[in-house]
Write a protein that holds these residues in place. Structure first.
Motif, PDB file in Angstrom:
ATOM      1  N   ASP A 327       0.825  -1.205   0.000  1.00 26.31           N
ATOM      2  CA  ASP A 327       0.000   0.000   0.000  1.00 26.31           C
ATOM      3  C   ASP A 327       0.860   1.255   0.000  1.00 26.31           C
ATOM      4  O   ASP A 327       2.087   1.207   0.041  1.00 26.31           O
ATOM      5  CB  ASP A 327      -0.952  -0.003   1.198  1.00 26.31           C
ATOM      6  N   PHE A 521      -5.234   4.057  -8.627  1.00 29.40           N
ATOM      7  CA  PHE A 521      -5.961   3.812  -7.391  1.00 29.40           C
ATOM      8  C   PHE A 521      -5.412   2.582  -6.681  1.00 29.40           C
ATOM      9  O   PHE A 521      -4.930   1.642  -7.316  1.00 29.40           O
ATOM     10  CB  PHE A 521      -7.454   3.604  -7.682  1.00 29.40           C
ATOM     11  N   ASN A 522      -5.511   2.606  -5.352  1.00 28.52           N
ATOM     12  CA  ASN A 522      -5.137   1.466  -4.524  1.00 28.52           C
ATOM     13  C   ASN A 522      -6.418   0.864  -3.954  1.00 28.52           C
ATOM     14  O   ASN A 522      -6.931   1.297  -2.939  1.00 28.52           O
ATOM     15  CB  ASN A 522      -4.189   1.905  -3.400  1.00 28.52           C
ATOM     16  N   THR A 523      -6.967  -0.094  -4.664  1.00 27.54           N
ATOM     17  CA  THR A 523      -8.199  -0.755  -4.235  1.00 27.54           C
ATOM     18  C   THR A 523      -8.070  -2.233  -4.533  1.00 27.54           C
ATOM     19  O   THR A 523      -7.600  -2.615  -5.604  1.00 27.54           O
ATOM     20  CB  THR A 523      -9.426  -0.186  -4.966  1.00 27.54           C
ATOM     21  N   ASN A 524      -8.450  -3.062  -3.588  1.00 28.84           N
ATOM     22  CA  ASN A 524      -8.299  -4.504  -3.766  1.00 28.84           C
ATOM     23  C   ASN A 524      -9.632  -5.190  -4.016  1.00 28.84           C
ATOM     24  O   ASN A 524      -9.834  -6.346  -3.652  1.00 28.84           O
ATOM     25  CB  ASN A 524      -7.604  -5.110  -2.542  1.00 28.84           C
ATOM     26  N   ASN A 525     -10.557  -4.468  -4.632  1.00 29.96           N
ATOM     27  CA  ASN A 525     -11.867  -5.042  -4.917  1.00 29.96           C
ATOM     28  C   ASN A 525     -11.759  -6.244  -5.853  1.00 29.96           C
ATOM     29  O   ASN A 525     -10.856  -6.335  -6.682  1.00 29.96           O
ATOM     30  CB  ASN A 525     -12.775  -3.999  -5.581  1.00 29.96           C
ATOM     31  N   GLY A 570      -9.564  -9.648  -5.970  1.00 29.92           N
ATOM     32  CA  GLY A 570      -8.661  -8.509  -6.003  1.00 29.92           C
ATOM     33  C   GLY A 570      -7.280  -8.936  -5.548  1.00 29.92           C
ATOM     34  O   GLY A 570      -7.115  -9.962  -4.886  1.00 29.92           O
ATOM     35  N   SER A 576      -3.815  -0.784  -8.213  1.00 23.42           N
ATOM     36  CA  SER A 576      -4.698  -1.910  -8.486  1.00 23.42           C
ATOM     37  C   SER A 576      -5.860  -1.513  -9.384  1.00 23.42           C
ATOM     38  O   SER A 576      -6.745  -2.321  -9.654  1.00 23.42           O
ATOM     39  CB  SER A 576      -5.221  -2.513  -7.179  1.00 23.42           C
ATOM     40  N   PRO A 595     -12.809  -3.064 -11.544  1.00 24.27           N
ATOM     41  CA  PRO A 595     -13.126  -3.387 -10.148  1.00 24.27           C
ATOM     42  C   PRO A 595     -14.637  -3.489  -9.965  1.00 24.27           C
ATOM     43  O   PRO A 595     -15.399  -2.698 -10.523  1.00 24.27           O
ATOM     44  CB  PRO A 595     -12.548  -2.204  -9.368  1.00 24.27           C
ATOM     45  N   GLU A 598     -17.412  -0.416  -7.994  1.00 21.18           N
ATOM     46  CA  GLU A 598     -16.657   0.823  -7.813  1.00 21.18           C
ATOM     47  C   GLU A 598     -17.455   1.992  -8.369  1.00 21.18           C
ATOM     48  O   GLU A 598     -18.070   1.895  -9.430  1.00 21.18           O
ATOM     49  CB  GLU A 598     -15.306   0.741  -8.532  1.00 21.18           C
ATOM     50  N   LYS A 606     -13.125   2.946 -13.552  1.00 22.09           N
ATOM     51  CA  LYS A 606     -11.820   2.410 -13.183  1.00 22.09           C
ATOM     52  C   LYS A 606     -11.616   1.095 -13.933  1.00 22.09           C
ATOM     53  O   LYS A 606     -12.567   0.362 -14.190  1.00 22.09           O
ATOM     54  CB  LYS A 606     -11.747   2.180 -11.678  1.00 22.09           C
ATOM     55  N   THR A 608      -8.986  -2.460 -14.513  1.00 17.75           N
ATOM     56  CA  THR A 608      -7.951  -3.323 -13.942  1.00 17.75           C
ATOM     57  C   THR A 608      -7.089  -3.982 -15.011  1.00 17.75           C
ATOM     58  O   THR A 608      -5.900  -4.192 -14.817  1.00 17.75           O
ATOM     59  CB  THR A 608      -8.598  -4.431 -13.082  1.00 17.75           C
TER      60      THR A 608
END
Length: 665
Positions: A327, A521-525, A570, A576, A595, A598, A606, A608
């Motif tokens: 992160d 973006f930092n998202t782990n969806n 994710g 991510s 994602p 979102e 967004k 991926t």
């Protein structure tokens, strides 16, 4: 007194007899010499056979070049150009089968300037076979054409009864080691085909394809029944199988590579870990222990191996090559892989983390989150590391009927893989698959070494900005992709590449960089695969209609995977997800995953996972640090990308060399 005349006559007669004998002997000797120098009856027959085959070949090519294209395809010069430009290989096969005598067999290959790949195979030539070549100007070259890349080569293909199927869904023990087998087969020069499917899950498609198969491909036994195949299975045509090749495949399938025994997906602390010394102590059930050291800085983590206490710990190997922050606030560490090198199972009882002034929150192991107490994680029942598992053998099925499939593609060769500027997460992918690669540095790229490889992988690395500061590194990378190379960038590397490419290649394309991405973006969806489907996949239809002209994940080799609902977990990473630069992005892109759940609106979502052609090459951006973290189906996106570098493609136009080999059955 002697009668001299009589003596003379007798001597003369004897001399004449001797001369006649010598003359006859000379004639016989001469005849023997001539016969010895002349071809035997078989050789003469072979010469005549080859001459006849040459006539067949020349006449067939002339007939193809002088036959008009179909009435609805008037832009083509002739039938041969039409067949090759439109990938009508089955039609070409039908034409040849109808034109040539029944006792003549043939194979057809295309040459793209680098390698041959087979488009029609009917067996292996006998000793009296002959090959001949012809240069064809195409308007859609299915191999290294000189125009722009326009798409994948997908055709309707038939496979004979007895073909081998490598499942890539729940029927396969290990989808990742299966890729190792696929590349070994390709190394033999044998075509490896893939049945492309829609990976978006049962809610959006009916992608499973039923085939009557048996579970024992080696002896022709086992239960035969109709089985549904999903996830893009691979097929080896029975026409390409010989007993030797079949036995080799059996050996590879039943003796796969060693794979990691365990993965530590994430180590999470309650505070920032920059500038910290970390000791991780792995305590085994026999009382022995293994220690590793992690020294953290602002952007990097430097690992080191500590001592072991002997006994079981001697066999515990901990790979920290791809360790990194997850992160943006440096509180999560990822990328540790564990191997059991013993001939027996090992058990880890608990893991202790020592770090002055820092508090361990949890450790996620093989997808299971284990909470920490006093900087120690107790593992209920212990973590067993298996040393060998027969269940990991690669599953191969045998078709019990002819297979006809409309969305078939194939590998034109075994990919040559390069990684830049350091191995990073590629070490984990190698651990899982055994597929080797070469790490290149800036010097290698400046000196043209990229030309020896089909794909360049740029994993997450904080060093990429410094390396890309060299103009010639970026220039050579752009030229290599433009000439047909495939570039795969992951995680934080994505945000550096597009901006730097734009600076170096400013006015050559109407969009920004390779693809045109911005906002990270930092998202782990969980991510959702999507594609064109008017009535069900609303977002997929909108994106394919408005942001790209392609069909997204639907029947795309890069997106082949198997999950019930078309979703993949994710994965951790500083980048991510990202967005397209609306003011300037590559219009030929294929958005394959976003994602799930979102916000951001369908008009500017967004993303991926995306790919786009760049002149003759391809650029792939895959967000997330380590795709192997939680799911083999997510990790497949890496290996799909590797194989995509030698998957048959179509170009806007080009020069192709066609080679037809003929022989008598």
């Amino acid at each position: 007194m002697k009668n001299t005349n009589n003596i003379t006559k007798n001597e003369t007669a004897q001399m004449m007899t001797a001369e006649a004998f010598m003359g006859a002997l000379l004639i016989i000797t001469a005849l023997l010499f001539v016969v010895s120098q002349a071809p035997s009856g078989v050789q003469q027959a072979d010469a005549q056979s080859k001459t006849q085959l040459m006539h067949y070949g020349e006449d067939t090519i002339d007939l193809l070049k002088n036959s008009p294209p179909p009435p609805d395809k008037p832009d083509y010069d002739n039938k041969l150009q039409y067949y090759l430009s439109e990938n009508k290989f089955d039609d070409l096969n039908e034409f040849l089968n109808y034109t040539l005598p029944d006792n003549v067999a043939y194979n057809v290959e295309l040459y793209d300037g680098g390698r041959y790949f087979t488009i029609i195979r009917n067996g292996y030539p006998s000793g009296n076979g002959i090959s001949f070549n012809e240069i064809i100007v195409t308007k859609g070259a299915p191999a290294g054409g000189v125009g722009r890349l326009t798409g994948m080569s997908i055709t309707n293909k038939s496979f004979g009864n007895g073909s081998l199927i490598i499942p890539m869904d729940e029927k396969q023990n290990n989808n990742i080691t299966a890729y190792n087998l696929i590349l070994k087969i390709s190394d033999l020069g044998i075509p490896v085909y893939q049945l492309l499917m829609d990976p978006r899950g049962n809610s959006l498609n009916e992608s499973a394809y039923p085939i009557n198969t048996s579970l024992d491909p080696w002896n022709g036994s086992g239960e035969t029944k109709e089985r549904d195949y999903a996830g893009g299975p691979y097929v080896i045509d029975v026409a390409d199988l010989t007993p030797i090749i079949k036995n080799r495949k059996r050996d590879w399938a039943e003796n796969p590579i060693d794979v990691p025994s365990c993965k530590i997906d994430k180590i999470e602390f309650n505070n920032n870990m920059t500038g910290t010394e970390i000791n991780m102590i792995f305590n085994l059930s026999d009382g022995s222990k293994k220690i590793i050291y992690l020294t953290t800085s602002t952007s990097n983590i430097n690992p080191g191996n500590g001592p072991d206490s002997g006994n079981d710990s001697e066999y515990l190997y901990i790979d920290t090559t791809s360790v990194a922050y997850d992160d943006l606030n440096e509180s999560k560490i990822i990328g540790i892989v564990i191997f059991n090198k013993a001939s027996f199972d090992l058990t880890i009882s608990n893991i202790t983390v020592e770090s002055v002034g820092k508090e361990l929150s949890s450790i996620t192991i093989n997808g299971t989150n284990c909470h920490a107490t006093d900087n120690k994680v107790e593992i209920d029942g212990g973590l067993t590391l298996a040393h060998d598992s027969p269940s990991e053998k690669i599953i191969i099925h045998n078709s019990s009927e002819e297979i006809k499939y409309s969305h078939t593609t194939w590998l034109t060769g075994s990919p040559r893989i390069a990684v830049y500027p350091e191995a990073g997460t590629m070490t984990n992918y190698f651990s899982d698959s055994g597929i080797s690669y070469t790490v290149l540095d800036s010097y290698n790229i400046i000196n043209g070494n990229l030309g020896n490889y089909d794909i360049l992988i740029v994993p997450h690395t904080e060093m990429i900005e410094d390396r890309l500061s060299d103009f010639m590194v970026v220039r050579n990378m752009i030229d290599w992709v433009s000439d047909g190379g495939v570039l795969l960038a992951e995680c934080a590397s994505i945000k550096e590449i597009d901006d730097r490419v734009e600076e170096v290649d400013l006015n050559n394309h109407t969009w920004h960089g390779f693809i045109g991405v911005q906002e990270y973006f930092n998202t782990n969806n969980t991510i959702q695969l999507l594609g064109r489907s008017p009535y069900r996949d609303t977002l997929g239809k909108y994106l394919t209609d408005n942001l790209t002209g392609n069909d997204g994940a639907c029947f795309h080799p890069l997106a082949q995977s198997y999950t019930e609902y078309g979703t993949l977990p994710g994965t951790n990473g500083t980048v991510s997800a990202f967005r397209l630069n609306i003011t300037g992005f590559n219009p030929k892109n294929s958005i394959m995953a976003v994602p799930q759940n979102e916000s951001g609106g369908v008009d500017h979502p967004k993303i991926t996972f995306i790919e786009a052609p760049f002149d003759k090459g391809t650029v792939i951006y895959l967000a997330g640090h380590d795709q192997s973290t939680f799911s083999q189906q997510r990790e497949r996106l890496i290996f799909n990308s590797i194989l995509y570098s030698t998957t048959a493609k179509v170009y806007s136009y080009g020069l192709l060399e066609i080679r037809i080999t003929m022989w008598y059955k």
